[in-house]
Design an enzyme around this catalytic site. Structure first.
Site, mmCIF file in Angstrom:
data_model
loop_
_atom_site.group_PDB
_atom_site.id
_atom_site.type_symbol
_atom_site.label_atom_id
_atom_site.label_comp_id
_atom_site.label_asym_id
_atom_site.label_seq_id
_atom_site.Cartn_x
_atom_site.Cartn_y
_atom_site.Cartn_z
ATOM 1 N N ASN A 9 0.878 -1.179 0.000
ATOM 2 C CA ASN A 9 0.000 0.000 0.000
ATOM 3 C C ASN A 9 0.909 1.221 0.000
ATOM 4 O O ASN A 9 1.463 1.577 1.033
ATOM 5 C CB ASN A 9 -0.896 -0.037 1.250
ATOM 6 N N LYS A 11 0.197 4.235 -0.268
ATOM 7 C CA LYS A 11 -0.428 5.463 0.270
ATOM 8 C C LYS A 11 -0.123 6.634 -0.676
ATOM 9 O O LYS A 11 -0.003 6.423 -1.880
ATOM 10 C CB LYS A 11 0.040 5.713 1.701
ATOM 11 N N HIS A 95 -9.663 1.262 4.543
ATOM 12 C CA HIS A 95 -8.404 1.441 5.270
ATOM 13 C C HIS A 95 -8.648 2.407 6.437
ATOM 14 O O HIS A 95 -9.441 3.340 6.309
ATOM 15 C CB HIS A 95 -7.330 1.997 4.331
ATOM 16 N N GLU A 97 -7.087 4.825 7.522
ATOM 17 C CA GLU A 97 -6.902 6.253 7.202
ATOM 18 C C GLU A 97 -8.131 6.807 6.491
ATOM 19 O O GLU A 97 -8.497 7.976 6.680
ATOM 20 C CB GLU A 97 -5.618 6.423 6.368
ATOM 21 N N GLU A 167 -5.897 -4.798 10.321
ATOM 22 C CA GLU A 167 -4.859 -3.804 10.554
ATOM 23 C C GLU A 167 -5.160 -3.048 11.849
ATOM 24 O O GLU A 167 -5.941 -2.084 11.833
ATOM 25 C CB GLU A 167 -4.820 -2.800 9.396
ATOM 26 N N GLY A 173 2.078 2.308 10.717
ATOM 27 C CA GLY A 173 3.040 3.402 10.586
ATOM 28 C C GLY A 173 3.692 3.798 11.897
ATOM 29 O O GLY A 173 4.332 4.846 11.985
ATOM 30 N N SER A 212 2.982 -2.181 10.287
ATOM 31 C CA SER A 212 4.428 -2.268 10.528
ATOM 32 C C SER A 212 5.021 -3.632 10.201
ATOM 33 O O SER A 212 5.926 -4.104 10.894
ATOM 34 C CB SER A 212 4.762 -1.840 11.966
HETATM 35 P P1 PGA Z 1 2.554 0.303 7.626
HETATM 36 O O1 PGA Z 1 1.121 0.546 6.962
HETATM 37 O O2 PGA Z 1 3.081 -1.005 7.073
HETATM 38 O O3 PGA Z 1 3.393 1.479 7.203
HETATM 39 O O4 PGA Z 1 2.359 0.229 9.094
HETATM 40 C C1 PGA Z 1 0.223 -0.503 6.753
HETATM 41 C C2 PGA Z 1 -1.039 0.020 6.128
HETATM 42 O O5 PGA Z 1 -1.492 1.117 6.494
HETATM 43 O O6 PGA Z 1 -1.624 -0.627 5.243
#
Ligand code: PGA
Length: 252
Positions: A9, A11, A95, A97, A167, A173, A212
């Site tokens: 992803n 982003k 997601h 976000e 998630e 993140g 992560s």
């Molecule tokens: P990350 O993000 O691996 O940077 O923690 C995962 C995601 O938001 O899909």
């Protein structure tokens, strides 16, 4: 036996020259995958670039969002049919976000997944609890509500054609990964909920872990019985990391 799947992803990251070298490196790096599948979900403007760099390779591609509407006066939105024209296979919906920063609720997420399925695309339905919810011991309540909303809207056949992603918001993140045991516990809970709808579907749906995931922790997460791969944010922007994660998914 479920195939393992590693999905990047990106982003809101990337630019044309950097994408090119990342995509070329990933294509070369995963050429030897035997069992696992991999994909990258890129920003909309880079779909054509992903399509031309990845066509014919082991790497599928897709988007990070979609409109729930098929077409019309929805300024700034992108439909499932448009994504299909660029060869997308997977599209993220729900997601955290999107849920947190753009106000997407369970009903919107379900409508987006439905729109994708209707177009022949594979939704990756993301669910997960916040830190406050985990600390308040309501992880199963929150994840259960999110899964039920998707299941009610999509039905067993729709879920069978979808991918789920767990998630935990506190792990995204932050560099804090859920332990393999924490991930497995929630994955098993999700699969149990799906089994309550349809046992066969529950046995076949891939449930990815995200939050992560790195080359250094992917193998132990993917070794868990109900963890069928990963949804990878930050580490998917680094070719060597993402390739190593795909290889960690490529085990018997
Ligand atoms: P990350 O993000 O691996 O940077 O923690 C995962 C995601 O938001 O899909």
């Amino acid at each position: 036996m479920r195939q393992r799947l590693a999905v990047g992803n990106w982003k809101m990251h990337g630019n044309l020259p950097e994408n090119r070298s990342l995509l070329d490196a990933v294509v070369a790096g995963v050429a030897g995958l035997q069992r696992a599948a991999c994909a990258v979900c890129v920003p909309f403007p880079y779909l054509a670039q992903a399509q031309s760099a990845l066509a014919g390779s082991k790497v599928a591609w897709g988007a990070q969002n979609v409109s729930q509407h098929p077409k019309g006066a929805f300024t700034g939105e992108v439909s499932a049919a448009m994504l299909l024209e660029f060869g997308c296979r997977y599209v993220l919906v729900g997601h955290s976000e999107r849920r947190q920063l753009f106000g997407e609720d369970d009903a919107t997420v379900a409508a987006k997944a439905k729109a994708l399925l209707a177009a022949g695309l594979t939704p990756i339905v993301c669910v997960g609890e916040t830190l406050a919810e985990r600390e308040g011991n309501i992880t199963e309540q929150v994840v259960g509500r999110q899964v039920a909303a998707a299941a009610d809207a999509l039905g067993a056949d729709g879920l069978a054609a979808s991918v789920m992603a767990y998630e935990p918001v506190w792990a995204i993140g932050t560099g804090k990964t859920a332990s393999p045991e924490q991930a497995q516990a929630v994955h098993a809970f999700i699969r149990g909920l799906l089994a309550g709808r349809d046992r066969k579907m529950a046995g076949s749906v891939q449930i990815l872990y995200g939050g992560s995931v790195k080359a250094s922790n992917a193998a132990e997460l993917f070794a868990k019985a109900d963890v069928d791969g990963g949804l990878i944010g930050g580490a998917s922007l680094v070719a060597g990391e993402f390739i190593a994660i795909c290889k960690a998914a490529d085990v018997a």
